[in-house]
Design a protein around this motif. Sequence first.
Motif, PDB file in Angstrom:
ATOM      1  N   GLY A 210       0.840  -1.191   0.000  1.00  0.00           N
ATOM      2  CA  GLY A 210       0.000   0.000   0.000  1.00  0.00           C
ATOM      3  C   GLY A 210       0.870   1.234   0.000  1.00  0.00           C
ATOM      4  N   ALA A 211       0.635   2.141   0.943  1.00  0.00           N
ATOM      5  CA  ALA A 211       1.383   3.392   1.020  1.00  0.00           C
ATOM      6  C   ALA A 211       2.525   3.321   2.025  1.00  0.00           C
ATOM      7  CB  ALA A 211       0.447   4.534   1.389  1.00  0.00           C
ATOM      8  N   ALA A 212       2.875   2.123   2.469  1.00  0.00           N
ATOM      9  CA  ALA A 212       3.932   1.988   3.472  1.00  0.00           C
ATOM     10  C   ALA A 212       4.899   0.894   3.061  1.00  0.00           C
ATOM     11  CB  ALA A 212       3.326   1.687   4.842  1.00  0.00           C
ATOM     12  N   LEU A 213       5.991   0.808   3.793  1.00  0.00           N
ATOM     13  CA  LEU A 213       6.948  -0.277   3.623  1.00  0.00           C
ATOM     14  C   LEU A 213       6.767  -1.262   4.765  1.00  0.00           C
ATOM     15  CD1 LEU A 213      10.214   1.660   2.735  1.00  0.00           C
ATOM     16  CD2 LEU A 213       9.015   0.062   1.246  1.00  0.00           C
ATOM     17  N   VAL A 214       6.976  -2.547   4.479  1.00  0.00           N
ATOM     18  CA  VAL A 214       6.895  -3.571   5.516  1.00  0.00           C
ATOM     19  C   VAL A 214       8.152  -4.421   5.478  1.00  0.00           C
ATOM     20  CG1 VAL A 214       4.381  -3.661   5.490  1.00  0.00           C
ATOM     21  CG2 VAL A 214       5.673  -5.175   3.976  1.00  0.00           C
ATOM     22  N   ALA A 215       8.541  -4.921   6.641  1.00  0.00           N
ATOM     23  CA  ALA A 215       9.668  -5.844   6.727  1.00  0.00           C
ATOM     24  C   ALA A 215       9.252  -7.187   6.129  1.00  0.00           C
ATOM     25  CB  ALA A 215      10.095  -6.011   8.175  1.00  0.00           C
ATOM     26  N   TRP A 216      10.005  -7.668   5.152  1.00  0.00           N
ATOM     27  CA  TRP A 216       9.634  -8.867   4.414  1.00  0.00           C
ATOM     28  C   TRP A 216      10.474 -10.083   4.819  1.00  0.00           C
ATOM     29  CZ3 TRP A 216       5.641 -10.210   1.556  1.00  0.00           C
ATOM     30  CH2 TRP A 216       5.738 -11.328   0.715  1.00  0.00           C
ATOM     31  N   SER A 217      11.761  -9.862   5.047  1.00  0.00           N
ATOM     32  CA  SER A 217      12.651 -10.964   5.399  1.00  0.00           C
ATOM     33  C   SER A 217      13.812 -10.408   6.207  1.00  0.00           C
ATOM     34  CB  SER A 217      13.172 -11.661   4.134  1.00  0.00           C
ATOM     35  OG  SER A 217      13.952 -12.804   4.462  1.00  0.00           O
ATOM     36  N   VAL A 218      14.466 -11.296   6.971  1.00  0.00           N
ATOM     37  CA  VAL A 218      15.584 -10.865   7.810  1.00  0.00           C
ATOM     38  C   VAL A 218      16.702 -11.897   7.765  1.00  0.00           C
ATOM     39  CG1 VAL A 218      14.149  -9.506   9.390  1.00  0.00           C
ATOM     40  CG2 VAL A 218      14.570 -11.934   9.873  1.00  0.00           C
ATOM     41  N   ALA A 219      17.888 -11.433   8.041  1.00  0.00           N
ATOM     42  CA  ALA A 219      19.055 -12.305   8.195  1.00  0.00           C
ATOM     43  C   ALA A 219      19.989 -11.620   9.185  1.00  0.00           C
ATOM     44  CB  ALA A 219      19.767 -12.549   6.865  1.00  0.00           C
ATOM     45  N   CYS A 220      20.628 -12.387  10.047  1.00  0.00           N
ATOM     46  CA  CYS A 220      21.447 -11.808  11.106  1.00  0.00           C
ATOM     47  C   CYS A 220      22.828 -12.430  11.171  1.00  0.00           C
ATOM     48  CB  CYS A 220      20.759 -11.974  12.466  1.00  0.00           C
ATOM     49  SG  CYS A 220      19.129 -11.190  12.563  1.00  0.00           S
ATOM     50  N   THR A 221      23.765 -11.653  11.642  1.00  0.00           N
ATOM     51  CA  THR A 221      25.118 -12.116  11.911  1.00  0.00           C
ATOM     52  C   THR A 221      25.388 -11.947  13.403  1.00  0.00           C
ATOM     53  OG1 THR A 221      25.854 -11.408   9.716  1.00  0.00           O
ATOM     54  CG2 THR A 221      27.550 -11.834  11.354  1.00  0.00           C
TER      55      THR A 221
END
Length: 225
Positions: A210-221
């Motif tokens: 829509g009119a916003a951004l959303v967190a879709w995926s993550v990866a961590c170190t």
Amino acid sequence: MRHLAVDLLACAGPAALLAGALLAPPVLAADVAASAAAAEFGVFYARRFPDQAPPAPRFVSGAAGGAGALSALVDGAAYRALHPLCRAGRSRFTYDPRARAGRRWSGPEAEQLAWIASAPVCAVPLAPVKLVQRLPDPVVIGVLRERAALLQGARLLFGGNSGCAPWRALPYVLAALEVGPAPGGAEEMAVLVFEGAGGAVARVWARPRGAALVAWSVACTAPPR
């Protein structure tokens, strides 16, 4: 990249104005100014750039240059891009105490910086965001304005990711912005690189909804031991 810029142009929701709360300055190495490392840097810079006036570098350690690292930062002139975005170039020099005398400083590594500022004149803050790629202004503005909400959404994803779950509660600072596909995918997305306490790194892939951004995926170190 063009589609990404168009999609993010409208992503500047009001909640994202809280993003400034995530900014934290790097660890200033105040004692470096009178140290042998600073003296060595002056000699190194004069040899590397004999026709330039000596700079007034800012020495940082810890998260700013990696755990245990020491860097000397020389910032170029800041300038106004598409309002409210500011940009600047930075030269980063790295100190290696294990090298022999006269060869401990290396660089420069060129970096592009970006930050949001409403003041008429741009001034480089203590913790600007590094642009790994040269990204269009609308893309950068959209992501910077949404970073607080994106980090909050990413924490929900951390719980379901074995590589991120142990670091879910850490405080994070947005350090860099990249573009690339999420793990197992092919679609290019904005990638927010967050640095956490102790040297942990969290990458958050964001996509428009829509009119916003959303967190879709993550990866961590994990933090270095």
